[in-house]
Design a protein around this motif. Structure first.
Motif, PDB file in Angstrom:
ATOM      1  N   VAL A  72       0.868  -1.433  -0.123  1.00 46.81           N
ATOM      2  CA  VAL A  72      -0.247   0.051  -0.183  1.00 46.81           C
ATOM      3  C   VAL A  72       0.856   1.382  -0.152  1.00 46.81           C
ATOM      4  O   VAL A  72       1.753   1.453   0.554  1.00 46.81           O
ATOM      5  N   VAL A  99      -1.168   0.015  -4.717  1.00 47.54           N
ATOM      6  CA  VAL A  99      -2.496   0.000  -4.112  1.00 47.54           C
ATOM      7  C   VAL A  99      -2.416   1.142  -3.650  1.00 47.54           C
ATOM      8  O   VAL A  99      -1.747   1.873  -2.965  1.00 47.54           O
ATOM      9  N   THR A 100      -3.755   2.126  -3.213  1.00 45.25           N
ATOM     10  CA  THR A 100      -3.858   3.295  -2.385  1.00 45.25           C
ATOM     11  C   THR A 100      -4.867   2.698  -0.848  1.00 45.25           C
ATOM     12  O   THR A 100      -5.247   2.169  -1.642  1.00 45.25           O
ATOM     13  N   GLU A 102      -6.733   4.743   0.120  1.00 45.00           N
ATOM     14  CA  GLU A 102      -8.375   4.642  -0.241  1.00 45.00           C
ATOM     15  C   GLU A 102      -9.150   3.390  -0.712  1.00 45.00           C
ATOM     16  O   GLU A 102     -10.069   3.081  -0.478  1.00 45.00           O
ATOM     17  N   GLU A 103      -7.988   2.934  -1.541  1.00 45.85           N
ATOM     18  CA  GLU A 103      -8.255   1.275  -2.304  1.00 45.85           C
ATOM     19  C   GLU A 103      -8.663   0.225  -1.499  1.00 45.85           C
ATOM     20  O   GLU A 103      -9.529  -0.413  -1.635  1.00 45.85           O
ATOM     21  N   LEU A 104      -8.175   0.088  -0.774  1.00 41.23           N
ATOM     22  CA  LEU A 104      -7.466  -0.301   0.724  1.00 41.23           C
ATOM     23  C   LEU A 104      -9.055  -0.616   1.982  1.00 41.23           C
ATOM     24  O   LEU A 104     -10.054  -1.317   2.182  1.00 41.23           O
ATOM     25  N   ASP A 106     -11.631   0.980   0.429  1.00 42.56           N
ATOM     26  CA  ASP A 106     -12.902   0.190   0.073  1.00 42.56           C
ATOM     27  C   ASP A 106     -12.921  -0.507  -0.263  1.00 42.56           C
ATOM     28  O   ASP A 106     -15.180  -0.922  -0.169  1.00 42.56           O
ATOM     29  N   ALA A 107     -11.956  -1.250  -0.205  1.00 44.13           N
ATOM     30  CA  ALA A 107     -12.442  -3.179  -0.129  1.00 44.13           C
ATOM     31  C   ALA A 107     -13.044  -3.290   1.242  1.00 44.13           C
ATOM     32  O   ALA A 107     -14.395  -4.194   0.983  1.00 44.13           O
ATOM     33  N   VAL A 126      -6.323  -7.825  -2.492  1.00 43.46           N
ATOM     34  CA  VAL A 126      -6.564  -6.776  -2.474  1.00 43.46           C
ATOM     35  C   VAL A 126      -5.700  -5.729  -2.392  1.00 43.46           C
ATOM     36  O   VAL A 126      -4.460  -6.035  -2.278  1.00 43.46           O
ATOM     37  N   GLY A 128      -3.774  -5.267  -6.316  1.00 40.90           N
ATOM     38  CA  GLY A 128      -3.068  -4.449  -7.589  1.00 40.90           C
ATOM     39  C   GLY A 128      -2.622  -5.853  -8.548  1.00 40.90           C
ATOM     40  O   GLY A 128      -2.866  -5.414 -10.164  1.00 40.90           O
TER      41      GLY A 128
END
Length: 148
Positions: A72, A99-100, A102-104, A106-107, A126, A128
């Motif tokens: 991340v 991975v950002t 924010e993406e983490l 979101d998951a 998660v 990428g």
């Protein structure tokens, strides 16, 4: 009349308790060889722990899942991982980046959403696509791997 023994009765599933979800944050490091043995072991233990908790929590209608994060893009990662390794991770993900946070997040929101309620005891990666691209590159020969 003889009562029906409990093991021959149909199982009664509890209703899903909306809004009650447990999400553990782990790491894909649990699957790696060659990194930190302590870190990989701790994350592998968390993965198994989460799956076991899911088995117990199901009787209460609670879902339990694990998010296994890849690398991340955080300040802590920039300090802990050397530039060469960061470059490698970026080059070997499907989107050529880490991975950002924010993406983490979101998951986690996705897994904790009531619409995801049928999934429990899962380890959701998660990362990428780091493992996917690695498999594709090794199959296509783009990585000069020795013949078996």
């Amino acid at each position: 009349m003889t009562p029906t023994p409990p093991w021959s009765r149909p199982l009664e599933r509890p209703p899903r308790r909306e809004g009650i979800d447990i999400v553990y944050i782990s790491s894909t490091a649990a699957d790696l060889v060659g990194g930190s043995i302590a870190h990989a072991t701790a994350k592998a233990a968390l993965n198994v722990f989460g799956r076991n908790v899911a088995g117990f929590a199901a009787r209460y209608g609670v879902t339990v899942n694990v998010i296994a994060a890849g690398v991340v893009d955080t300040e802590a990662t920039a300090v802990a991982v050397n530039e060469e390794s960061l470059r490698y991770f970026k080059e070997h993900t499907t989107f050529s980046r880490l991975v950002t946070p924010e993406e983490l997040a979101d998951a986690v929101r996705m897994v904790a959403n009531d619409a995801f309620g049928a999934a429990t005891g899962q380890i959701i990666r998660v990362n990428g696509g780091l493992d996917v691209l690695g498999q594709q590159l090794s199959i296509s020969g783009r990585w000069n791997l020795p013949d078996a």
